[in-house]
Design a protein around this motif. Structure first.
Motif, PDB file in Angstrom:
ATOM      1  N   GLU A  44      41.858  89.661   6.061  1.00 55.28           N
ATOM      2  CA  GLU A  44      42.569  88.394   5.856  1.00 55.28           C
ATOM      3  C   GLU A  44      42.415  87.493   7.068  1.00 55.28           C
ATOM      4  OE1 GLU A  44      46.532  89.532   4.824  1.00 55.28           O
ATOM      5  OE2 GLU A  44      46.196  89.219   2.682  1.00 55.28           O
ATOM      6  N   SER A  45      42.616  88.068   8.253  1.00 56.44           N
ATOM      7  CA  SER A  45      42.537  87.210   9.433  1.00 56.44           C
ATOM      8  C   SER A  45      41.104  86.762   9.680  1.00 56.44           C
ATOM      9  CB  SER A  45      43.131  87.916  10.649  1.00 56.44           C
ATOM     10  OG  SER A  45      42.300  88.978  11.027  1.00 56.44           O
ATOM     11  N   GLY A  46      40.144  87.634   9.346  1.00 59.12           N
ATOM     12  CA  GLY A  46      38.747  87.255   9.501  1.00 59.12           C
ATOM     13  C   GLY A  46      38.353  86.125   8.556  1.00 59.12           C
ATOM     14  N   LEU A  47      38.771  86.259   7.308  1.00 59.50           N
ATOM     15  CA  LEU A  47      38.461  85.227   6.315  1.00 59.50           C
ATOM     16  C   LEU A  47      39.143  83.917   6.661  1.00 59.50           C
ATOM     17  CD1 LEU A  47      38.627  87.013   2.847  1.00 59.50           C
ATOM     18  CD2 LEU A  47      36.698  85.754   3.778  1.00 59.50           C
ATOM     19  N   GLY A  48      40.336  84.029   7.223  1.00 60.07           N
ATOM     20  CA  GLY A  48      41.094  82.831   7.568  1.00 60.07           C
ATOM     21  C   GLY A  48      40.358  81.954   8.565  1.00 60.07           C
ATOM     22  N   ARG A  49      39.429  82.573   9.295  1.00 59.66           N
ATOM     23  CA  ARG A  49      38.722  81.799  10.310  1.00 59.66           C
ATOM     24  C   ARG A  49      37.461  81.140   9.762  1.00 59.66           C
ATOM     25  NH1 ARG A  49      40.381  85.998  13.991  1.00 59.66           N
ATOM     26  NH2 ARG A  49      38.424  87.098  13.738  1.00 59.66           N
ATOM     27  N   ILE A  50      37.163  81.395   8.478  1.00 63.60           N
ATOM     28  CA  ILE A  50      35.951  80.807   7.896  1.00 63.60           C
ATOM     29  C   ILE A  50      36.349  79.573   7.093  1.00 63.60           C
ATOM     30  CG2 ILE A  50      34.003  81.201   6.340  1.00 63.60           C
ATOM     31  CD1 ILE A  50      34.299  84.190   6.988  1.00 63.60           C
ATOM     32  N   THR A  51      35.778  78.461   7.435  1.00 65.07           N
ATOM     33  CA  THR A  51      36.194  77.221   6.783  1.00 65.07           C
ATOM     34  C   THR A  51      35.799  77.184   5.308  1.00 65.07           C
ATOM     35  OG1 THR A  51      35.738  74.880   6.656  1.00 65.07           O
ATOM     36  CG2 THR A  51      34.169  76.195   7.870  1.00 65.07           C
ATOM     37  N   PRO A  52      36.699  76.669   4.450  1.00 67.91           N
ATOM     38  CA  PRO A  52      36.437  76.627   3.007  1.00 67.91           C
ATOM     39  C   PRO A  52      35.233  75.760   2.656  1.00 67.91           C
ATOM     40  CG  PRO A  52      38.720  76.054   3.485  1.00 67.91           C
ATOM     41  CD  PRO A  52      38.025  76.139   4.790  1.00 67.91           C
ATOM     42  N   SER A  53      34.848  74.853   3.549  1.00 71.24           N
ATOM     43  CA  SER A  53      33.707  73.994   3.217  1.00 71.24           C
ATOM     44  C   SER A  53      32.438  74.830   3.008  1.00 71.24           C
ATOM     45  CB  SER A  53      33.484  72.965   4.321  1.00 71.24           C
ATOM     46  OG  SER A  53      33.417  73.614   5.555  1.00 71.24           O
ATOM     47  N   MET A  54      32.417  75.977   3.648  1.00 70.75           N
ATOM     48  CA  MET A  54      31.279  76.877   3.439  1.00 70.75           C
ATOM     49  C   MET A  54      31.231  77.324   1.980  1.00 70.75           C
ATOM     50  SD  MET A  54      30.336  79.239   6.436  1.00 70.75           S
ATOM     51  CE  MET A  54      30.213  78.746   8.128  1.00 70.75           C
ATOM     52  N   ASP A  55      32.399  77.728   1.465  1.00 66.67           N
ATOM     53  CA  ASP A  55      32.455  78.165   0.069  1.00 66.67           C
ATOM     54  C   ASP A  55      31.966  77.057  -0.842  1.00 66.67           C
ATOM     55  OD1 ASP A  55      35.263  80.380   0.049  1.00 66.67           O
ATOM     56  OD2 ASP A  55      34.248  79.544   1.801  1.00 66.67           O
ATOM     57  N   GLN A  56      32.461  75.826  -0.537  1.00 65.70           N
ATOM     58  CA  GLN A  56      32.101  74.711  -1.403  1.00 65.70           C
ATOM     59  C   GLN A  56      30.595  74.469  -1.369  1.00 65.70           C
ATOM     60  OE1 GLN A  56      34.738  72.245   0.612  1.00 65.70           O
ATOM     61  NE2 GLN A  56      36.431  72.549  -0.816  1.00 65.70           N
ATOM     62  N   ALA A  57      30.050  74.496  -0.169  1.00 60.56           N
ATOM     63  CA  ALA A  57      28.608  74.275  -0.034  1.00 60.56           C
ATOM     64  C   ALA A  57      27.840  75.305  -0.859  1.00 60.56           C
ATOM     65  CB  ALA A  57      28.204  74.376   1.429  1.00 60.56           C
ATOM     66  N   ALA A  58      28.271  76.566  -0.761  1.00 59.95           N
ATOM     67  CA  ALA A  58      27.566  77.617  -1.483  1.00 59.95           C
ATOM     68  C   ALA A  58      27.700  77.427  -2.992  1.00 59.95           C
ATOM     69  CB  ALA A  58      28.116  78.978  -1.076  1.00 59.95           C
ATOM     70  N   ARG A  59      28.899  77.009  -3.398  1.00 59.70           N
ATOM     71  CA  ARG A  59      29.111  76.794  -4.827  1.00 59.70           C
ATOM     72  C   ARG A  59      28.212  75.689  -5.361  1.00 59.70           C
ATOM     73  NH1 ARG A  59      32.625  79.844  -7.104  1.00 59.70           N
ATOM     74  NH2 ARG A  59      34.294  80.529  -5.761  1.00 59.70           N
ATOM     75  N   THR A  60      28.131  74.626  -4.584  1.00 58.10           N
ATOM     76  CA  THR A  60      27.279  73.512  -4.994  1.00 58.10           C
ATOM     77  C   THR A  60      25.845  73.986  -5.172  1.00 58.10           C
ATOM     78  OG1 THR A  60      28.363  72.606  -3.060  1.00 58.10           O
ATOM     79  CG2 THR A  60      27.374  71.025  -4.561  1.00 58.10           C
ATOM     80  N   LEU A  61      25.480  74.978  -4.381  1.00 54.61           N
ATOM     81  CA  LEU A  61      24.122  75.509  -4.495  1.00 54.61           C
ATOM     82  C   LEU A  61      23.996  76.526  -5.622  1.00 54.61           C
ATOM     83  CD1 LEU A  61      23.399  75.888  -0.695  1.00 54.61           C
ATOM     84  CD2 LEU A  61      22.351  74.253  -2.249  1.00 54.61           C
ATOM     85  N   GLY A  62      25.102  76.686  -6.377  1.00 51.75           N
ATOM     86  CA  GLY A  62      25.014  77.516  -7.568  1.00 51.75           C
ATOM     87  C   GLY A  62      25.299  78.989  -7.368  1.00 51.75           C
TER      88      GLY A  62
END
Lengths: 561, 340
Positions: A452-470
Motif C-alpha cells: 500500500e505504501s509503495g503504491l501510494g508513491r506511484i502517481t496515478p497519471s502513470m496508470d492513466q497513460a498506460a490505459r490510454t495505451l490500451g
C-alpha cells in the motif's frame, strides 16, 4: 518526483481509476482474500461458543483469573518498561548529539533480531544458580549454598518483564524516533528560548508530539507480548497463551482452549483499535510545511556521558550479551551441532519461510492493487479485515486453522466417497499447508502495508497513460507498477521471512509430525536445559533477524519521495 | 451456471486425488505415531523389521496425538500409538480413537494391572516415581509421598510442573488411595514445602539438588540411569540417593509407557504383530537396557544398572484407575495453583 502527500494521491487515484472496466473482479478478489484470512478468527469464536464440554466454570473458578492476572501484569510491566527504554532512546537520538549517536541510532534496533524466547534462554543460562554469574559471586564472597545469599529469580514475572522489554522496545524507539525527526526546529527553539529545561521541554513538547506514534509502537509491543509462548512457558509465568496451550494439549480440550483464545482475541482487537485510532490522530499532529529540519543540540560533559551510557546499556543487554553467549556456545559445540540434523532443520525453516514470503508478497500486492483499481468503502474494509490476523496470537490462529481444515478435509472426503466412491484422505490437515495458512493469516498485514505504501508513491497519471495505451489492469500492474514496487515488496518479503523463522506458538501446534524447524528444535532443547546444543539454531535465527533491522532502519530514515 | 460450478468442483477433486497419496495400504507396513523418543524406538523397530520384513514408518511427536487422530478420523494412516505414560493412553481412550485387541500373546505377557479393562491399550514398560534425596544434606532411609507435605521439608523440595503427566499420574494414584479431599490437602502441603516454583524437567530437579537449591525431588526412576551414563550429568546423579517411596505400606507409584491400536488402523494384522513383538522378552530386555525401565513381562530381568538399585515393592493399583482419575488430578493442580 516531488512530494505529494498520501491523502492527495488517494484522492487523485480515486478519480483516475474508479472507471477501471474490471473493477468488480478486483473487488471480488479482495472479498475472497478477506474471507480466507478471517476464517480462523470465526472458527475460534464458533468453537468457543459451542464447545463439546463446558469447561468454562472450571476455568473461571480456578486458572482463568490467574492467567488473566499474569497476562495483565506482564503487559503492564512490559508496557511501562519498554516505553521508558524506547521513548528515552528515541528522544536522545533525535534531539541530541553525543558520543556514538550515529552508531546507536541503528544499533538500538539490534535487539529486534533476538526473539523473546531466545533472550529468556540466554539470561537463564547466565543468571541461574549454577550459571557463571552466581558461581563467580559465590567464589568472591565465599558463599556455599543458596541459603547464604539472596539473588533475584530470573524465572519470574519480573524477569519476563525485563526480557520482553529488552527485545521489544525497538518498536517504540522506531515509531517515536520517526515522529520526532519529522518535527521542525521552531518548536524546540521556542521552548528553549523561553528558558525551559530539557526535562520540561520533554514533558510539554515531546510527549504530546509522540503520543500517537507511541501508541502504535506500544500496541505492537503488547501484541508481541501476548503472542509469546516460548519465554513465558520457560519462566513458568502462567499467561493466557500458556493457559491456552495447557488446556488444549494437557486437558485435550479444544473448546476450553478456544474460549481462552476468544478472550485473547478480545484483548488483541482492543490493541488493534488503539493502534488504528492513534494512527488517525497522528495525521493531524504532524506539523505542516517543514520550516527547518531538526538540528540536534550538542550534549557535553556529564549529560553526554549519561546519554551514551544509556544507549549502550540497551544495546549491550538487548543484543550484545545474547549474541555473545550464543556465539560462544555455537563455536564451543560446533562439532556436536553442525550435522545433518541441523541442515534438515534449517531446510525446513527456510522452506516454510520462503513459501510464506513468496505467497504473501503476491497476495499483498494484489490486494493493495485492488484498492487502487477499484476503490470503495467496502473494498477498503475488506483489506482491513484481511490484516486482522496480525493481532491474532499464534496459538489462537493454530486453533482457528486446525478446526476448519479438519472440517474441510472430512467434507471433501465425504463428497468424494458419495460421488466417486473413493477416499481423498486428508489433504490439508497435518501438512505444511496448515502452517502456511496460519502464517499467511498472521503476516498478510505486513506485505499488504508495504504494498500500500509503495503504491501510494506511484502517481496515478502513470496508470492513466498506460490505459490510454490500451493496457488492462493486470498488464499495468506487471509492466508499470511492479518494477516500481519491487523494493518495498522485497522489504516485506524479508520481514515476513524472518518473522516465520522466529514464529514458535503456531508452528509448535501445527507442524506435521516428524517435522521440526529451527525454532521448535530450539524450544525443545532449551526447555530441557540444553541451550548449548541448540545455540547454533538460535544463532541462525538471530543472524537472519539482523537483515530486516538494517532495512527497517533505512526505510525509517530514508528521504520521503 | 450450476453446471459450471459442478464441473469446476469435480476438476478440483480430481486434482486433489492426483496430489494426495491414499493412506498406504502397502502389503507389509505399519504406521506408528510415537510419543516415545527416537533413540529408544528405532533399535526396537529395526529388530522387528529384520525379523518380519514388515516396514515400520514412525512419526515422533511431543504432544497432540489424540487431537490429531480425532481430526484425521477414519482417514488416519496411523495403526499404533506409543505413549510415554498412562495419561496419554487415557487421553486416547477419552478421544475414542483406540480399538480393543484380543491377543493371547499380549494377555500372557502383560499383567492385568497394566492393561485397559477393554483391552484397548497395553503397558509395555514400567517406571517408578521415586524420590531423589541429597547425599549431603539428608539421611533419609525410608520416605513416603505423604511425608513430602510434612513441615520438616519446608523449602527443601523441587519438582517439575504439577501439570506434567508424570506428576498427574502420581496425584491420581493419591486420589485413588486417599480420596480427593485428603489428596488436595496433601498437595497444598507439598506446594508449601517447595524450594522454588515448579520448572524444568525431572533431571533439572536433580541438578538443583546438586546445586544446593533443594534437598529432595520427585522424578522417574530411569532418569537415574540416564544421568549416570551421561558424562555431563553424572555429577548430578552422584549427588543424590534414589529412594523408593512407601515401602512400609502400599509400595511406590508405578507409571507405564504403553501402546494402543487405532480404530482406523489400515494394517491391523501387522500392527498387532508389532504390539506382540514389543511385549516379548527380547524387546522388553532392550527397553530396559536402552532406557533403564522395568520390563512388564514377568520373568524378564531389567538391566544390570537397574538391578543395582535394589528390589522394591510396587503399588498394586491397576493403571486404568490412575487413568480414570487423571482429569480430577489435573483440575486439582489448577485449584491448588501448584505451579503458581
Amino acid at each position: 518526483m516531488e512530494a505529494v502527500s498520501a491523502p492527495v494521491i488517494r484522492e487523485l487515484s480515486k478519480h483516475a481509476t474508479t472507471g477501471a472496466p474490471d473493477a468488480r473482479r478486483w473487488r471480488y478478489f479482495s472479498a475472497i482474500v478477506a474471507l480466507i484470512a478471517v476464517i480462523p478468527l470465526l472458527a475460534v469464536i464458533y468453537v468457543a461458543f459451542f464447545p463439546t464440554e463446558n469447561i468454562w466454570p472450571h476455568l473461571w473458578s480456578t486458572v482463568l483469573p490467574r492467567y488473566l492476572k499474569a497476562t495483565f501484569f506482564l503487559m503492564l510491566g512490559v508496557g511501562l518498561l519498554a516505553t521508558f527504554f524506547g521513548v528515552t532512546s528515541a528522544w536522545l537520538v533525535a534531539f541530541y548529539r553525543f558520543p556514538g549517536r550515529k552508531l546507536f541510532s541503528w544499533a538500538l534496533l539490534l535487539p529486534f533480531a533476538v526473539p523473546a524466547y531466545v533472550i529468556a534462554y540466554v539470561y537463564t543460562d547466565l543468571l541461574e544458580y549454577s550459571g557463571p554469574v552466581q558461581a563467580l559471586l559465590r567464589e568472591w564472597f565465599g558463599w556455599r549454598t543458596p541459603r547464604d545469599y539472596w539473588f533475584p529469580q530470573i524465572r519470574s514475572l519480573g524477569g519476563a518483564i525485563i526480557m520482553f522489554s529488552l527485545v521489544l522496545y525497538p518498536y517504540i524507539y522506531l515509531t517515536c524516533r520517526a515522529a520526532l525527526m519529522e518535527q521542525s526546529d521552531s518548536l524546540l527553539m521556542a521552548s528553549r528560548s523561553l528558558g525551559a529545561g530539557a526535562l520540561r521541554t520533554f514533558y510539554r513538547i515531546v510527549l504530546p508530539i509522540i503520543r500517537p506514534a507511541l501508541a502504535v509502537g506500544l500496541a505492537l509491543v503488547l501484541m508481541e507480548t501476548l503472542n509469546d509462548f516460548g519465554a513465558v512457558s520457560f519462566f513458568a509465568v502462567q499467561t493466557l497463551t500458556a493457559g491456552l496451550y495447557d488446556t488444549w494439549l494437557n486437558l485435550g480440550n479444544v473448546g476450553g482452549a478456544a474460549q481462552i483464545a476468544a478472550l485473547m482475541v478480545g484483548i488483541s482487537l482492543a490493541l488493534l483499535y488503539l493502534e488504528r485510532a492513534s494512527r488517525h490522530k497522528s495525521k493531524s499532529y504532524q506539523s505542516g510545511g517543514r520550516t527547518r529540519p531538526l538540528t540536534p543540540a550538542q550534549l557535553t560533559g556529564k549529560s553526554a556521558y549519561i546519554a551514551s551510557t544509556f544507549c549502550f546499556l540497551l544495546v549491550f543487554f538487548g543484543f550484545l550479551v545474547p549474541a555473545s553467549v550464543l556465539g560462544y556456545y555455537s563455536i564451543e559445540y560446533f562439532d556436536v551441532t553442525w550435522n545433518a540434523e541441523f541442515f534438515r532443520l534449517a531446510m525446513n525453516s527456510l522452506q516454510l519461510a520462503t513459501i510464506a514470503a513468496g505467497l504473501l508478497v503476491v497476495v499483498g500486492a494484489l490486494l493493495a492493487y485492488s484498492q487502487r483499481i477499484a476503490p470503495s468503502a467496502l473494498n477498503k474494509s475488506m483489506a482491513r479485515l484481511a490484516s486482522v490476523g496480525y493481532a491474532m496470537p499464534g496459538a489462537v490462529l493454530a486453533i482457528g486453522v486446525i478446526v476448519p481444515l479438519g472440517a474441510l478435509d472430512n467434507g471433501i472426503d465425504g463428497v468424494a466417497r458419495d460421488y466417486f466412491n473413493i477416499s481423498t484422505g486428508l489433504i490439508f490437515s497435518g501438512t505444511i499447508a496448515a502452517i502456511i495458512y496460519a502464517y499467511s493469516a498472521r503476516f498478510l498485514a505486513i506485505s499488504l502495508g508495504s504494498a500500500e505504501s509503495g503504491l501510494g508513491r506511484i502517481t496515478p497519471s502513470m496508470d492513466q497513460a498506460a490505459r490510454t495505451l490500451g493496457h488492462g489492469s493486470l498488464s499495468i500492474l506487471t509492466k508499470v507498477h511492479l518494477p516500481l514496487l519491487s523494493r518495498s515488496m522485497l522489504t516485506a518479503a524479508i520481514i515476513v521471512f524472518v518473522d516465520v523463522l522466529k514464529e514458535l506458538p503456531a508452528t509448535l501446534i501445527l507442524r506435521p509430525f516428524n517435522f521440526e524447524t529451527l525454532a521448535t528444535y530450539l524450544y525443545q532443547y532449551a526447555s530441557d536445559e540444553l541451550l548449548e546444543h541448540s545455540a547454533l539454531a538460535a544463532m541462525f535465527i538471530v543472524a537472519t533477524g539482523i537483515i530486516p533491522v538494517i532495512l527497517l532502519n533505512r526505510a525509517s530514515t530514508a528521504k520521503q519521495y | 451456471m450450476q453446471k459450471k460450478t459442478a464441473s469446476v468442483f469435480k476438476a478440483a477433486l480430481f486434482t486433489a486425488f492426483s496430489l494426495t497419496p491414499l493412506a498406504t495400504q502397502a502389503a507389509e507396513e505399519v504406521n506408528v505415531y510415537s510419543y516415545r523418543q527416537e533413540f529408544l524406538i528405532q533399535p526396537l523397530i529395526d529388530t522387528f523389521t529384520n525379523q518380519t520384513n514388515i516396514k515400520v514408518n514412525v512419526v515422533f511427536a511431543k504432544e497432540g496425538v489424540a487431537e490429531r487422530l480425532k481430526r484425521e478420523g477414519a482417514n488416519s494412516p496411523a495403526d499404533l500409538v506409543l505413549t510415554t505414560d498412562i495419561g496419554q493412553l487415557q487421553e486416547l481412550t477419552d478421544a475414542k480413537v483406540l480399538q480393543p485387541v484380543k491377543s493371547d500373546v499380549l494377555n500372557a505377557n502383560i499383567p492385568e494391572q497394566y492393561q485397559a479393562q477393554d483391552d484397548a491399550w497395553f503397558g509395555l514398560t514400567a517406571r517408578a516415581r521415586v524420590i531423589y534425596a541429597s547425599k549431603e544434606r539428608t539421611d533419609v532411609k525410608s520416605i513416603s509421598y505423604e511425608d513430602l507435605a510434612k513441615p520438616e521439608w519446608k523449602g527443601r523440595i523441587c519438582t517439575r510442573s504439577g501439570k506434567h503427566p508424570y506428576n498427574i499420574g502420581l496425584i491420581a494414584s493419591m486420589i485413588a488411595h486417599h480420596g480427593e479431599a485428603k489428596t488436595e490437602e496433601w498437595l497444598r502441603g507439598v506446594k508449601e514445602n517447595l524450594a522454588r516454583k515448579p520448572q524444568g524437567n525431572d533431571r533439572a530437579q536433580v541438578k538443583a539438588i546438586k546445586d544446593g537449591i533443594c534437598d529432595v525431588s520427585l522424578g522417574n526412576s530411569y532418569y537415574y540411569g540416564l544421568m549416570l551414563t551421561d558424562e555431563n550429568q553424572i555429577e548430578w546423579a552422584r549427588a543424590v540417593n534414589l529412594i523408593f517411596p512407601n515401602q512400609e505400606n502400599r509400595g511406590s507409584h508405578v507409571n507405564i509407557s504403553g501402546v494402543g491400536l487405532t480404530k482406523s488402523s489400515p494394517n491391523k494384522a501387522n500392527a498387532i504383530k508389532l504390539m506382540e513383538f514389543l511385549s516379548e522378552k527380547l524387546a522388553q530386555k532392550m527397553y530396559s537396557e536402552q532406557n533403564y525401565e522395568y520390563p512388564v513381562k514377568p520373568g524378564v530381568e531389567p538391566s544390570g544398572l537397574v538391578l543395582s538399585w535394589g528390589e522394591f515393592k510396587r503399588d498394586e493399583l491397576p493403571l486404568y484407575k490412575v487413568g480414570e482419575l487423571r482429569e480430577k488430578a489435573v483440575k486439582m493442580v489448577d485449584r491448588v495453583d501448584f505451579d503458581g
